[in-house]
Motif scaffolding. Structure first.
Motif, PDB file in Angstrom:
ATOM      1  N   ASN A 185       0.841  -1.179   0.000  1.00  0.00           N
ATOM      2  CA  ASN A 185       0.000   0.000   0.000  1.00  0.00           C
ATOM      3  C   ASN A 185       0.888   1.244   0.000  1.00  0.00           C
ATOM      4  OD1 ASN A 185      -1.482   2.300   1.403  1.00  0.00           O
ATOM      5  ND2 ASN A 185      -3.154   0.836   1.144  1.00  0.00           N
ATOM      6  N   GLU A 186       0.697   2.133  -0.990  1.00  0.00           N
ATOM      7  CA  GLU A 186       1.567   3.292  -1.132  1.00  0.00           C
ATOM      8  C   GLU A 186       1.478   4.238   0.064  1.00  0.00           C
ATOM      9  OE1 GLU A 186       3.899   4.000  -3.268  1.00  0.00           O
ATOM     10  OE2 GLU A 186       3.594   2.083  -4.281  1.00  0.00           O
ATOM     11  N   LYS A 187       0.299   4.407   0.634  1.00  0.00           N
ATOM     12  CA  LYS A 187       0.155   5.287   1.798  1.00  0.00           C
ATOM     13  C   LYS A 187       0.887   4.701   3.005  1.00  0.00           C
ATOM     14  CE  LYS A 187      -4.229   7.485   0.544  1.00  0.00           C
ATOM     15  NZ  LYS A 187      -5.630   7.742   0.963  1.00  0.00           N
ATOM     16  N   GLU A 188       0.759   3.379   3.185  1.00  0.00           N
ATOM     17  CA  GLU A 188       1.468   2.732   4.284  1.00  0.00           C
ATOM     18  C   GLU A 188       2.974   2.823   4.087  1.00  0.00           C
ATOM     19  OE1 GLU A 188      -1.954  -0.639   5.309  1.00  0.00           O
ATOM     20  OE2 GLU A 188      -0.087  -1.209   4.301  1.00  0.00           O
ATOM     21  N   ASP A 242      -3.739  -3.061  12.535  1.00  0.00           N
ATOM     22  CA  ASP A 242      -4.112  -1.994  11.619  1.00  0.00           C
ATOM     23  C   ASP A 242      -2.840  -1.211  11.328  1.00  0.00           C
ATOM     24  OD1 ASP A 242      -4.996   0.247  10.289  1.00  0.00           O
ATOM     25  OD2 ASP A 242      -6.792   0.493  11.511  1.00  0.00           O
ATOM     26  N   LEU A 243      -2.236  -1.477  10.166  1.00  0.00           N
ATOM     27  CA  LEU A 243      -0.933  -0.891   9.870  1.00  0.00           C
ATOM     28  C   LEU A 243      -0.971   0.631   9.861  1.00  0.00           C
ATOM     29  CD1 LEU A 243       0.616  -3.184   7.110  1.00  0.00           C
ATOM     30  CD2 LEU A 243       1.407  -2.847   9.442  1.00  0.00           C
ATOM     31  N   MET A 244      -1.981   1.213   9.234  1.00  0.00           N
ATOM     32  CA  MET A 244      -2.042   2.667   9.153  1.00  0.00           C
ATOM     33  C   MET A 244      -2.155   3.278  10.542  1.00  0.00           C
ATOM     34  SD  MET A 244      -1.664   3.956   6.163  1.00  0.00           S
ATOM     35  CE  MET A 244      -2.381   5.579   6.337  1.00  0.00           C
ATOM     36  N   ALA A 245      -3.017   2.685  11.388  1.00  0.00           N
ATOM     37  CA  ALA A 245      -3.180   3.208  12.745  1.00  0.00           C
ATOM     38  C   ALA A 245      -1.900   3.053  13.551  1.00  0.00           C
ATOM     39  CB  ALA A 245      -4.338   2.496  13.436  1.00  0.00           C
ATOM     40  N   GLU A 261       0.359  14.334   6.553  1.00  0.00           N
ATOM     41  CA  GLU A 261      -0.171  15.087   5.424  1.00  0.00           C
ATOM     42  C   GLU A 261       0.837  16.168   5.029  1.00  0.00           C
ATOM     43  OE1 GLU A 261      -2.777  14.363   3.807  1.00  0.00           O
ATOM     44  OE2 GLU A 261      -3.350  12.714   5.126  1.00  0.00           O
ATOM     45  N   PRO A 262       0.974  16.462   3.748  1.00  0.00           N
ATOM     46  CA  PRO A 262       1.904  17.514   3.333  1.00  0.00           C
ATOM     47  C   PRO A 262       1.455  18.873   3.829  1.00  0.00           C
ATOM     48  CG  PRO A 262       0.582  16.753   1.478  1.00  0.00           C
ATOM     49  CD  PRO A 262       0.300  15.814   2.614  1.00  0.00           C
TER      50      PRO A 262
END
Length: 311
Positions: A185-188, A242-245, A261-262
């Motif tokens: 996942n690119e965000k992760e 939950d990887l993102m969390a 976030e940028p």
């Protein structure tokens, strides 16, 4: 320091007498097995199960099991003879760059100091290696164990790093369950790289401590003092992640001000505009209708008295 080995380094026809000292020490806290009912330590007995008798060291030899239950025996002198030609010489075979050796090969570090009249040759080898930026790859036998070794310069001292032979390194292909073709996942991935960046720092070994050993020593002191020890209940573990969390929480724990976030791009808004109100609008309308109401520009005044003619 206790001398663990005496011999010499040889490269080409140069012979450098040296002594070897262990550079590391095991600080694990040693414990014994105790018989609970009486508090006595358990002893280990060398016993032959076939003869049902205890065996002294003098009656013991070494053996290799070549088939189930079948051994070939070796006397101590036979094994010592195999390494007799190499156990007192560290023979440098090649000089290489340290960066070419993967850390998986390294075993244990030893320090070398010059022995007898070998100070000049020792200093010569160390300075030559330091200026060339190379390390030596050698063969060495310590306690009848043959090893490859890397000889390098460490803070004005020659050090020996015993390393594994290539066939002693297990191939990665034998490792089970390695991921293959998993979509990332690119965000992760962005979050993980951000976390790595925030945790990146120069290596400072002094800041790392053995927490287990420190806590165990404190526990030993409390038990010796007769204090009652209460164990905290273990936390329940879960396999759901939950990887993102987890990544977001990790980043916030490292540096709360960091945001995934940028940051918004700030542009120059230009000169500030005058706010138009009802009064200013009415005043402008009156000035347009009657030119006499238009304020005249102020005349620039000069201070005549300030001007003097210098004769």
């Amino acid at each position: 320091m206790h001398t663990v080995w005496k011999g010499a380094i040889s490269f080409g026809l140069v012979h450098v007498p040296v002594k070897m000292f262990s550079a590391t020490e095991d600080k694990d806290i040693s414990m014994k097995y105790i018989h609970k009912s009486c508090g006595s330590p358990i002893s280990y007995v060398r016993r032959c199960p076939s003869c049902d008798v205890d065996v002294d060291w003098e009656e013991i030899s070494r053996g290799y099991e070549y088939d189930k239950g079948k051994y070939v025996l070796f006397e101590k002198e036979e094994l010592e003879q195999l390494s007799a030609t190499t156990d007192r010489t560290i023979k440098i075979l090649d000089f290489v760059d340290l960066q070419e050796i993967d850390p998986i090969y390294f075993q244990k570090t030893y320090y070398l100091s010059p022995d007898q009249a070998g100070t000049n040759a020792y200093q010569l080898l160390m300075e030559a290696m330091h200026q060339s930026g190379k390390i030596g790859i050698a063969k060495i036998a310590i306690r009848s164990k043959s090893s490859l070794a890397a000889i390098r310069v460490m803070e004005g001292c020659l050090a020996v790093e015993t390393i594994f032979y290539p066939d002693e390194i297990r191939p990665i292909s034998q490792v089970p369950n390695l991921p293959d073709g998993v979509n990332i996942n690119e965000k992760e991935l962005t979050m993980a790289k951000l976390l790595i960046e925030q945790l990146s720092t120069p290596f400072e070994p002094d800041k790392y401590t053995d927490d287990y050993r420190d806590n165990l020593l404190q526990l030993i002191e409390k038990k010796v003092a007769g204090e009652e020890i209460s164990l905290a209940p273990a936390k329940a573990e879960t396999n759901v992640i939950d990887l993102m969390a987890a990544l977001q929480a990790s980043i916030e724990a490292v540096k709360p001000a960091v945001s995934a976030e940028p940051a918004p791009i700030v542009t120059d808004p230009g000169p500030a505009k005058t706010k138009r109100t009802r009064k200013t609008a009415a005043k402008k309308n009156d000035e347009a209708a009657d030119p006499t109401l238009t304020p005249k520009p102020k005349r620039k005044t000069t201070n005549k008295s300030a001007k003097k003619t210098i004769s």
